[in-house]
Design a protein around this motif. Sequence first.
Motif, PDB file in Angstrom:
ATOM      1  N   ILE A  99       8.980  16.211 -42.259  1.00  0.00           N
ATOM      2  CA  ILE A  99       8.923  15.158 -43.285  1.00  0.00           C
ATOM      3  C   ILE A  99      10.325  14.619 -43.558  1.00  0.00           C
ATOM      4  CG2 ILE A  99       8.437  14.737 -45.729  1.00  0.00           C
ATOM      5  CD1 ILE A  99       6.083  16.810 -45.346  1.00  0.00           C
ATOM      6  N   MET A 100      11.294  15.498 -43.624  1.00  0.00           N
ATOM      7  CA  MET A 100      12.673  15.082 -43.883  1.00  0.00           C
ATOM      8  C   MET A 100      13.214  14.201 -42.759  1.00  0.00           C
ATOM      9  SD  MET A 100      14.220  18.625 -45.358  1.00  0.00           S
ATOM     10  CE  MET A 100      14.088  19.043 -47.084  1.00  0.00           C
ATOM     11  N   THR A 101      12.974  14.596 -41.516  1.00  0.00           N
ATOM     12  CA  THR A 101      13.476  13.779 -40.410  1.00  0.00           C
ATOM     13  C   THR A 101      12.697  12.469 -40.305  1.00  0.00           C
ATOM     14  OG1 THR A 101      12.126  15.023 -38.822  1.00  0.00           O
ATOM     15  CG2 THR A 101      14.437  15.674 -39.052  1.00  0.00           C
ATOM     16  N   ALA A 104      14.324  10.336 -42.846  1.00  0.00           N
ATOM     17  CA  ALA A 104      15.681   9.956 -42.446  1.00  0.00           C
ATOM     18  C   ALA A 104      15.666   8.880 -41.363  1.00  0.00           C
ATOM     19  CB  ALA A 104      16.458  11.182 -41.959  1.00  0.00           C
ATOM     20  N   TYR A 105      14.809   9.037 -40.366  1.00  0.00           N
ATOM     21  CA  TYR A 105      14.777   8.079 -39.254  1.00  0.00           C
ATOM     22  C   TYR A 105      14.074   6.783 -39.629  1.00  0.00           C
ATOM     23  CZ  TYR A 105      15.668  12.308 -36.407  1.00  0.00           C
ATOM     24  OH  TYR A 105      16.175  13.451 -35.873  1.00  0.00           O
ATOM     25  N   TRP A 106      12.868   6.919 -40.183  1.00  0.00           N
ATOM     26  CA  TRP A 106      12.041   5.739 -40.445  1.00  0.00           C
ATOM     27  C   TRP A 106      12.270   5.139 -41.826  1.00  0.00           C
ATOM     28  CZ3 TRP A 106       9.177   3.372 -36.765  1.00  0.00           C
ATOM     29  CH2 TRP A 106       9.029   4.061 -35.564  1.00  0.00           C
ATOM     30  N   GLY A 107      12.719   5.960 -42.781  1.00  0.00           N
ATOM     31  CA  GLY A 107      12.942   5.463 -44.138  1.00  0.00           C
ATOM     32  C   GLY A 107      14.366   5.005 -44.398  1.00  0.00           C
ATOM     33  N   GLY A 138      20.828   7.241 -40.349  1.00  0.00           N
ATOM     34  CA  GLY A 138      19.616   8.050 -40.261  1.00  0.00           C
ATOM     35  C   GLY A 138      19.899   9.472 -39.812  1.00  0.00           C
ATOM     36  N   LEU A 139      20.730   9.628 -38.800  1.00  0.00           N
ATOM     37  CA  LEU A 139      21.075  10.963 -38.314  1.00  0.00           C
ATOM     38  C   LEU A 139      21.877  11.745 -39.355  1.00  0.00           C
ATOM     39  CD1 LEU A 139      21.961  10.131 -34.619  1.00  0.00           C
ATOM     40  CD2 LEU A 139      19.955  11.379 -35.436  1.00  0.00           C
ATOM     41  N   THR A 140      22.760  11.044 -40.058  1.00  0.00           N
ATOM     42  CA  THR A 140      23.541  11.700 -41.112  1.00  0.00           C
ATOM     43  C   THR A 140      22.632  12.147 -42.245  1.00  0.00           C
ATOM     44  OG1 THR A 140      25.498  10.427 -40.516  1.00  0.00           O
ATOM     45  CG2 THR A 140      25.471  11.418 -42.714  1.00  0.00           C
ATOM     46  N   MET A 141      21.674  11.298 -42.628  1.00  0.00           N
ATOM     47  CA  MET A 141      20.718  11.674 -43.667  1.00  0.00           C
ATOM     48  C   MET A 141      19.907  12.888 -43.219  1.00  0.00           C
ATOM     49  SD  MET A 141      19.401  11.376 -46.631  1.00  0.00           S
ATOM     50  CE  MET A 141      20.047   9.838 -47.243  1.00  0.00           C
ATOM     51  N   ALA A 142      19.471  12.898 -41.961  1.00  0.00           N
ATOM     52  CA  ALA A 142      18.727  14.055 -41.444  1.00  0.00           C
ATOM     53  C   ALA A 142      19.585  15.310 -41.501  1.00  0.00           C
ATOM     54  CB  ALA A 142      18.252  13.786 -40.014  1.00  0.00           C
ATOM     55  N   ALA A 143      20.854  15.204 -41.110  1.00  0.00           N
ATOM     56  CA  ALA A 143      21.753  16.369 -41.140  1.00  0.00           C
ATOM     57  C   ALA A 143      21.923  16.889 -42.565  1.00  0.00           C
ATOM     58  CB  ALA A 143      23.107  16.002 -40.536  1.00  0.00           C
ATOM     59  N   ILE A 144      22.054  15.984 -43.513  1.00  0.00           N
ATOM     60  CA  ILE A 144      22.216  16.389 -44.918  1.00  0.00           C
ATOM     61  C   ILE A 144      20.951  17.064 -45.436  1.00  0.00           C
ATOM     62  CG2 ILE A 144      22.448  15.491 -47.276  1.00  0.00           C
ATOM     63  CD1 ILE A 144      24.374  13.348 -46.022  1.00  0.00           C
ATOM     64  N   LEU A 145      19.805  16.428 -45.217  1.00  0.00           N
ATOM     65  CA  LEU A 145      18.546  16.987 -45.713  1.00  0.00           C
ATOM     66  C   LEU A 145      18.210  18.320 -45.051  1.00  0.00           C
ATOM     67  CD1 LEU A 145      16.361  13.746 -45.903  1.00  0.00           C
ATOM     68  CD2 LEU A 145      17.376  15.020 -47.817  1.00  0.00           C
ATOM     69  N   LEU A 146      18.363  18.397 -43.742  1.00  0.00           N
ATOM     70  CA  LEU A 146      18.058  19.643 -43.043  1.00  0.00           C
ATOM     71  C   LEU A 146      19.076  20.733 -43.380  1.00  0.00           C
ATOM     72  CD1 LEU A 146      16.963  18.165 -39.620  1.00  0.00           C
ATOM     73  CD2 LEU A 146      15.479  19.175 -41.371  1.00  0.00           C
ATOM     74  N   GLY A 147      20.339  20.339 -43.585  1.00  0.00           N
ATOM     75  CA  GLY A 147      21.346  21.304 -44.026  1.00  0.00           C
ATOM     76  C   GLY A 147      21.015  21.855 -45.400  1.00  0.00           C
ATOM     77  N   TRP A 148      20.557  20.975 -46.283  1.00  0.00           N
ATOM     78  CA  TRP A 148      20.131  21.413 -47.616  1.00  0.00           C
ATOM     79  C   TRP A 148      18.959  22.377 -47.509  1.00  0.00           C
ATOM     80  CZ3 TRP A 148      15.300  20.551 -49.756  1.00  0.00           C
ATOM     81  CH2 TRP A 148      15.151  21.004 -51.070  1.00  0.00           C
ATOM     82  N   ARG A 149      17.978  22.027 -46.671  1.00  0.00           N
ATOM     83  CA  ARG A 149      16.799  22.879 -46.495  1.00  0.00           C
ATOM     84  C   ARG A 149      17.189  24.237 -45.897  1.00  0.00           C
ATOM     85  NH1 ARG A 149      11.484  23.334 -48.298  1.00  0.00           N
ATOM     86  NH2 ARG A 149      10.337  24.547 -46.753  1.00  0.00           N
ATOM     87  N   LEU A 150      18.074  24.218 -44.926  1.00  0.00           N
ATOM     88  CA  LEU A 150      18.526  25.469 -44.303  1.00  0.00           C
ATOM     89  C   LEU A 150      19.243  26.345 -45.328  1.00  0.00           C
ATOM     90  CD1 LEU A 150      18.877  27.310 -41.870  1.00  0.00           C
ATOM     91  CD2 LEU A 150      20.876  25.931 -41.223  1.00  0.00           C
ATOM     92  N   ARG A 151      20.078  25.731 -46.126  1.00  0.00           N
ATOM     93  CA  ARG A 151      20.783  26.495 -47.163  1.00  0.00           C
ATOM     94  C   ARG A 151      19.788  27.117 -48.136  1.00  0.00           C
ATOM     95  NH1 ARG A 151      25.997  24.690 -50.638  1.00  0.00           N
ATOM     96  NH2 ARG A 151      25.945  26.458 -52.040  1.00  0.00           N
ATOM     97  N   TRP A 152      18.788  26.346 -48.537  1.00  0.00           N
ATOM     98  CA  TRP A 152      17.762  26.835 -49.449  1.00  0.00           C
ATOM     99  C   TRP A 152      16.995  28.003 -48.822  1.00  0.00           C
ATOM    100  CZ3 TRP A 152      12.349  26.828 -49.183  1.00  0.00           C
ATOM    101  CH2 TRP A 152      11.702  27.170 -50.375  1.00  0.00           C
ATOM    102  N   ARG A 153      16.625  27.851 -47.526  1.00  0.00           N
ATOM    103  CA  ARG A 153      15.896  28.927 -46.830  1.00  0.00           C
ATOM    104  C   ARG A 153      16.758  30.183 -46.744  1.00  0.00           C
ATOM    105  NH1 ARG A 153      10.537  28.663 -45.136  1.00  0.00           N
ATOM    106  NH2 ARG A 153      11.157  30.806 -44.832  1.00  0.00           N
TER     107      ARG A 153
END
Length: 162
Positions: A99-101, A104-107, A138-153
Amino acid sequence: FSLAASVRVGHARGRHDEPGLRHAVQVALCITTVVGVTAAAALVLARGWIPHIYTNNRDVIELATYLLLFAALYQVSDALQVCANGCLRGFEDTAWPMIMTLFAYWGVGLPLGYGLGLTRWFGEPMGPAGFWIGLVAGLTMAAILLGWRLRWRMQQSLSPTH
């Protein structure tokens, strides 16, 4: 490399090896950053001669030399978002990253690239550079969102209640 990170994270999780889990994620992100920065530097340094491999057209060479700067920019963000996604797969976390990617890509990336490249929404249309800026965003947004998710996990996995 993302697949290797998935396996290392998954194995550490399976062993309940918190130091190993932390180490696997840190090493994956560090190596990925080095590879991304190296690739970006190589593109910047070689951007003057890469287009010559494909064409002798002066206009195409000039445009490609300029656009390769954007290709260099996205190397780090792209590497980090792919690595973070791989680590998240090791956590068996795939729905939210998808959902995050997608967002990031389409939104972010596609509408911004379209807006900058072809419309007057943000000033004069930028053509191909506008699309590249959208791609980088888009790629930067994906990196930020996925980095946030990884940190949370990681915090969830390493918390004393788990």
